[in-house]
Design a protein around this motif. Sequence first.
Motif, PDB file in Angstrom:
ATOM      1  N   ASN A  40       3.351   0.121  13.078  1.00  9.32           N
ATOM      2  CA  ASN A  40       2.758  -1.208  12.932  1.00  9.32           C
ATOM      3  C   ASN A  40       1.896  -1.510  14.169  1.00  9.32           C
ATOM      4  O   ASN A  40       2.434  -1.776  15.248  1.00  9.32           O
ATOM      5  N   GLU A  56       5.677  -4.921   6.939  1.00  6.88           N
ATOM      6  CA  GLU A  56       5.169  -6.216   6.441  1.00  6.88           C
ATOM      7  C   GLU A  56       5.241  -6.291   4.923  1.00  6.88           C
ATOM      8  O   GLU A  56       4.322  -6.738   4.248  1.00  6.88           O
ATOM      9  N   GLU A  60      10.362  -5.084   6.906  1.00  8.94           N
ATOM     10  CA  GLU A  60       9.776  -6.083   7.808  1.00  8.94           C
ATOM     11  C   GLU A  60       8.726  -5.442   8.704  1.00  8.94           C
ATOM     12  O   GLU A  60       7.672  -6.023   8.954  1.00  8.94           O
ATOM     13  N   HIS A  61       9.016  -4.243   9.175  1.00 10.80           N
ATOM     14  CA  HIS A  61       8.076  -3.554  10.061  1.00 10.80           C
ATOM     15  C   HIS A  61       6.805  -3.154   9.314  1.00 10.80           C
ATOM     16  O   HIS A  61       5.721  -3.117   9.902  1.00 10.80           O
ATOM     17  N   ASN A  93       0.083  -4.101  14.671  1.00  6.62           N
ATOM     18  CA  ASN A  93       0.098  -5.540  14.982  1.00  6.62           C
ATOM     19  C   ASN A  93       1.205  -5.885  15.975  1.00  6.62           C
ATOM     20  O   ASN A  93       1.045  -6.769  16.819  1.00  6.62           O
ATOM     21  N   THR A  94       2.340  -5.192  15.865  1.00  6.77           N
ATOM     22  CA  THR A  94       3.429  -5.384  16.820  1.00  6.77           C
ATOM     23  C   THR A  94       3.421  -4.299  17.890  1.00  6.77           C
ATOM     24  O   THR A  94       4.290  -4.280  18.760  1.00  6.77           O
ATOM     25  N   GLN A  95       2.443  -3.399  17.800  1.00  8.26           N
ATOM     26  CA  GLN A  95       2.294  -2.284  18.739  1.00  8.26           C
ATOM     27  C   GLN A  95       3.614  -1.524  18.888  1.00  8.26           C
ATOM     28  O   GLN A  95       4.122  -1.306  19.988  1.00  8.26           O
ATOM     29  N   SER A  96       4.150  -1.114  17.733  1.00 14.02           N
ATOM     30  CA  SER A  96       5.456  -0.453  17.774  1.00 14.02           C
ATOM     31  C   SER A  96       5.601   0.554  16.638  1.00 14.02           C
ATOM     32  O   SER A  96       4.925   0.479  15.611  1.00 14.02           O
ATOM     33  N   THR A 102       5.726   1.303  22.063  1.00 13.15           N
ATOM     34  CA  THR A 102       7.149   1.006  21.862  1.00 13.15           C
ATOM     35  C   THR A 102       7.664   1.814  20.676  1.00 13.15           C
ATOM     36  O   THR A 102       7.138   1.689  19.565  1.00 13.15           O
TER      37      THR A 102
END
Length: 315
Positions: free
Chosen positions: A95, A307, A304-305, A97-100, A269
């Motif tokens: 993802n 989306e 969730e990750h 957007n969450t840089q993970s 991450t």
Amino acid sequence: MTRKGTSKRRKWLKIIGIISVLLIVALGGYAYLVYKSLNEAVDTMHQPIDREKSDKRVEQITLEEREPFSVLMLGVDEREGDKGRSDTMIVLTVNPNTQSIKMLSIPRDTRTEIVGHGTEDKINHAYAFGNEEMSMATVENFLDIPLDYYIKVNMEGFKDIVDAVGGINVNNKMAFSQSGKQFEEGNIELDGDAALAYIRMRKQDPNGDFGRQERQRQIIQGVIRKGISFNSLTNFDDIFDALGRNVRTNMTFAEMRDIQKNYRDAAGTIDQLQISGSGEYIGSIWYLIVPEEEKVRVQNELKEHLELEVTEAPA
């Protein structure tokens, strides 16, 4: 300024200009070599699969729009005359957007439906029954998420990849010996041979296969981080050669380029996930049985990750 001074200045400007041109040519040639080597490696690595679009995803993802995507990583011990089993099954969700990145190891003895085979069996048998296609369909069904790509790694040759990136560093939680190598507790450096021994130890670990899975994730995490570092570009020829010999994927060159361009920060991450269950003999065969509530918990974390809409927990 005197004529003599002006002449010297022009002379130095010409020299600087020539050096600049040579540097541009050299960098251009280097970039071309990198591009050519990568292209050749990707041509060898690229292995399309005969599989319809996942029914877990309504629309195909668009990498240019930085949408989260997922990958099934299969670690297969391939030997001559034997296509092997996928003893390592790791799902990565990415993802930007969450840089993970989330990384889930699926225990090889997990009992589940083998989609397309009409049986319930150990999840790693899906590869033996129906290659990458059946593995992807089975893991999708088990985790209730779409799998966009697969990456298959020949574990016998994985040591070449570790060596190509110049070795990796891991934080070892317990001292042990394996295949004639001693691994001390704490931060240790591993070359390719040591990395292969490190991920194959299981019997000495009180956590059994779960401990081995964590070591596998550590090695992959180390390769990802080392592989995207600037310093590894100096070894690009060795890296691409090792990848070409030991990796197969349905990703195209264009998709890899989009991922490198749009998702690079996601590697900042990397969260390691674990799914748990209890051992049970059915007949004379030992399986890992994952309770429904545990399965839904992991499914929802991955959804969730990505989306995607989560599932209500069972009552």
